[in-house]
Design a protein around this motif. Structure first.
Motif, short mmCIF file in Angstrom:
data_model
loop_
_atom_site.label_atom_id
_atom_site.label_comp_id
_atom_site.label_asym_id
_atom_site.label_seq_id
_atom_site.Cartn_x
_atom_site.Cartn_y
_atom_site.Cartn_z
N VAL A 120 -26.90 -40.46 6.95
CA VAL A 120 -26.56 -40.41 8.38
C VAL A 120 -27.74 -39.76 9.08
O VAL A 120 -27.99 -38.56 8.92
CB VAL A 120 -25.26 -39.60 8.62
N LEU A 121 -28.50 -40.56 9.81
CA LEU A 121 -29.69 -40.04 10.50
C LEU A 121 -29.33 -39.70 11.94
O LEU A 121 -28.85 -40.56 12.68
CB LEU A 121 -30.82 -41.07 10.44
N MET A 156 -34.82 -50.43 16.79
CA MET A 156 -34.22 -50.02 15.51
C MET A 156 -33.49 -51.19 14.88
O MET A 156 -33.60 -51.43 13.66
CB MET A 156 -33.25 -48.85 15.76
N ALA A 157 -32.73 -51.92 15.69
CA ALA A 157 -31.99 -53.08 15.18
C ALA A 157 -32.95 -54.12 14.59
O ALA A 157 -32.73 -54.64 13.49
CB ALA A 157 -31.15 -53.70 16.30
N ALA A 158 -34.03 -54.40 15.32
CA ALA A 158 -35.01 -55.39 14.84
C ALA A 158 -35.66 -54.93 13.54
O ALA A 158 -35.87 -55.73 12.61
CB ALA A 158 -36.07 -55.62 15.92
N GLU A 159 -35.97 -53.64 13.45
CA GLU A 159 -36.61 -53.08 12.24
C GLU A 159 -35.68 -53.22 11.02
O GLU A 159 -36.11 -53.66 9.94
CB GLU A 159 -36.95 -51.61 12.49
N LEU A 160 -34.42 -52.86 11.20
CA LEU A 160 -33.50 -52.92 10.06
C LEU A 160 -33.18 -54.36 9.67
O LEU A 160 -33.11 -54.70 8.48
CB LEU A 160 -32.22 -52.15 10.38
N GLU A 161 -33.01 -55.23 10.68
CA GLU A 161 -32.73 -56.66 10.37
C GLU A 161 -33.91 -57.27 9.62
O GLU A 161 -33.72 -58.06 8.69
CB GLU A 161 -32.42 -57.42 11.67
N ASP A 166 -22.85 -48.39 5.53
CA ASP A 166 -23.58 -47.78 4.40
C ASP A 166 -24.60 -46.76 4.89
O ASP A 166 -24.91 -45.80 4.19
CB ASP A 166 -24.31 -48.87 3.60
N VAL A 167 -25.16 -47.01 6.08
CA VAL A 167 -26.06 -46.04 6.71
C VAL A 167 -25.75 -45.99 8.20
O VAL A 167 -25.27 -46.97 8.78
CB VAL A 167 -27.57 -46.39 6.50
N VAL A 168 -26.02 -44.84 8.80
CA VAL A 168 -25.78 -44.66 10.24
C VAL A 168 -27.05 -44.11 10.88
O VAL A 168 -27.66 -43.16 10.35
CB VAL A 168 -24.62 -43.68 10.50
N VAL A 169 -27.46 -44.72 12.01
CA VAL A 169 -28.56 -44.17 12.81
C VAL A 169 -27.96 -43.82 14.17
O VAL A 169 -27.56 -44.72 14.93
CB VAL A 169 -29.71 -45.20 13.00
N ARG A 194 -36.30 -45.80 9.46
CA ARG A 194 -35.89 -46.64 8.33
C ARG A 194 -36.35 -46.01 7.02
O ARG A 194 -35.59 -45.95 6.04
CB ARG A 194 -36.47 -48.06 8.46
N GLY A 195 -37.59 -45.52 7.00
CA GLY A 195 -38.10 -44.87 5.79
C GLY A 195 -37.27 -43.66 5.40
O GLY A 195 -36.99 -43.43 4.21
#
Length: 298
Positions: A110-111, A21-26, A66-69, A214-215
């Motif tokens: 907030v996911l 998830m970190a790699a996808e968002l970065e 701004d967003v939370v996973v 992310r989507g």
């Protein structure tokens, strides 16, 4: 606000899914900060235990994401202590929502990652988000309880709920089925012990799962529950055959009665049409491609 200036908080960032998830968002320009219960010297990491409501409030007030996973959870169904599922998955999530609501900034989304385990063993075939839940173990009950509890916060926070079905990838622990099978093939083991080979399950690729998350963060379908699944079922016999085909290694499969669950559902497949509507173009690789990636991992 562009993604580049958005701060994303990932709970459970050091877990299997958290790292992807970190790699996808970065890769998509977010500034990523993560929390976990263990001490770590990794950059952009804050130690924060979900069961410690006070320290969680301090962390959120400081980070103002701004967003939370929210991925942090006790996940292994075979975990011995039932209480821990409720402390972490239910009470811990409540502490997190309380901390977000009190942090002085309402995030865009907030996911919360729930689980397809909430559908339990009552329903066969294609499961949609409207399929009545019927959790069959403490893990699943803790996740369903978390879903109901989160609804109490819907008027204060922009919550999106996901129900991922089985997924796998490089780096997943061997207490998960596909990883166990792959590890046996990688070390060319002569024999593997499994349970019922004639159960059919829906398997996705972790890289597709984090792309779906992310989507959904960006679409922010607030108040909705969304299955994350491939929509295709494979039997364990299929998985073994695919691994044999990819590696050229034959393996003897023995059925261990201890691994066979009495009330096992034959087929579980997730209807992913809502996800595909919300995140146009989303797809998960074919199982063969995921297995080939895992078998080839250095």
């Amino acid at each position: 606000m562009t993604q580049a200036s958005k701060r994303a908080l990932i709970t459970g960032i050091q877990g299997f899914t958290g790292r992807y998830m970190a790699a996808e968002l970065e890769a998509h320009g977010y500034e990523v900060v993560g929390t976990g219960s263990q001490a770590s010297t990794e950059p952009r990491y804050v130690q924060a235990d979900l069961t410690d409501a006070v320290s969680l409030r301090t962390v959120l007030a400081d980070l103002q994401p701004d967003v939370v996973v929210h991925l942090a959870a006790l996940a292994f169904v075979g975990h011995g202590v039932a209480d821990a599922f409720y402390q972490v998955n239910l009470i811990g999530t409540r502490n997190l929502l309380e901390a977000i609501a009190a942090c002085g900034k309402t995030p865009d989304c907030v996911l919360l990652a729930s689980s397809a385990n909430v559908y339990g063993n009552a329903s066969d075939g294609m499961l949609g988000e409207d399929t009545p839940p019927a959790p069959a173990n403490d893990y699943a009950v803790s996740k369903l309880g978390m879903e109901y509890m989160a609804r109490l916060w819907q008027d204060r926070l922009p919550i999106v709920m996901t129900r991922p079905f089985n997924y796998s990838g490089v780096g997943q622990g061997e207490n998960f089925l596909l990883s166990k099978i792959v590890s046996h093939f990688r070390r060319r083991a002569p024999v593997i012990e499994l349970g019922n080979l004639d159960v059919w399950r829906d398997f996705s690729d972790v890289r597709a799962v984090v792309a779906a998350y992310r989507g959904l963060l960006e679409a922010a379908p607030v108040g909705q529950t969304v299955n994350v699944s491939s929509g295709v079922a494979h039997s364990l016999r299929d998985v073994i055959a695919l691994c044999e085909q990819i590696t050229g290694h034959r393996i003897e499969v023995t059925v261990n009665p201890a691994f066979v669950r009495a009330n096992e559902v034959k087929t579980l497949t997730g209807d992913n049409s809502r996800l595909r509507r919300l995140v146009p173009g989303w797809a998960t690789p074919a199982l063969q491609d995921t297995l080939a990636w895992m078998l080839d991992a250095r």
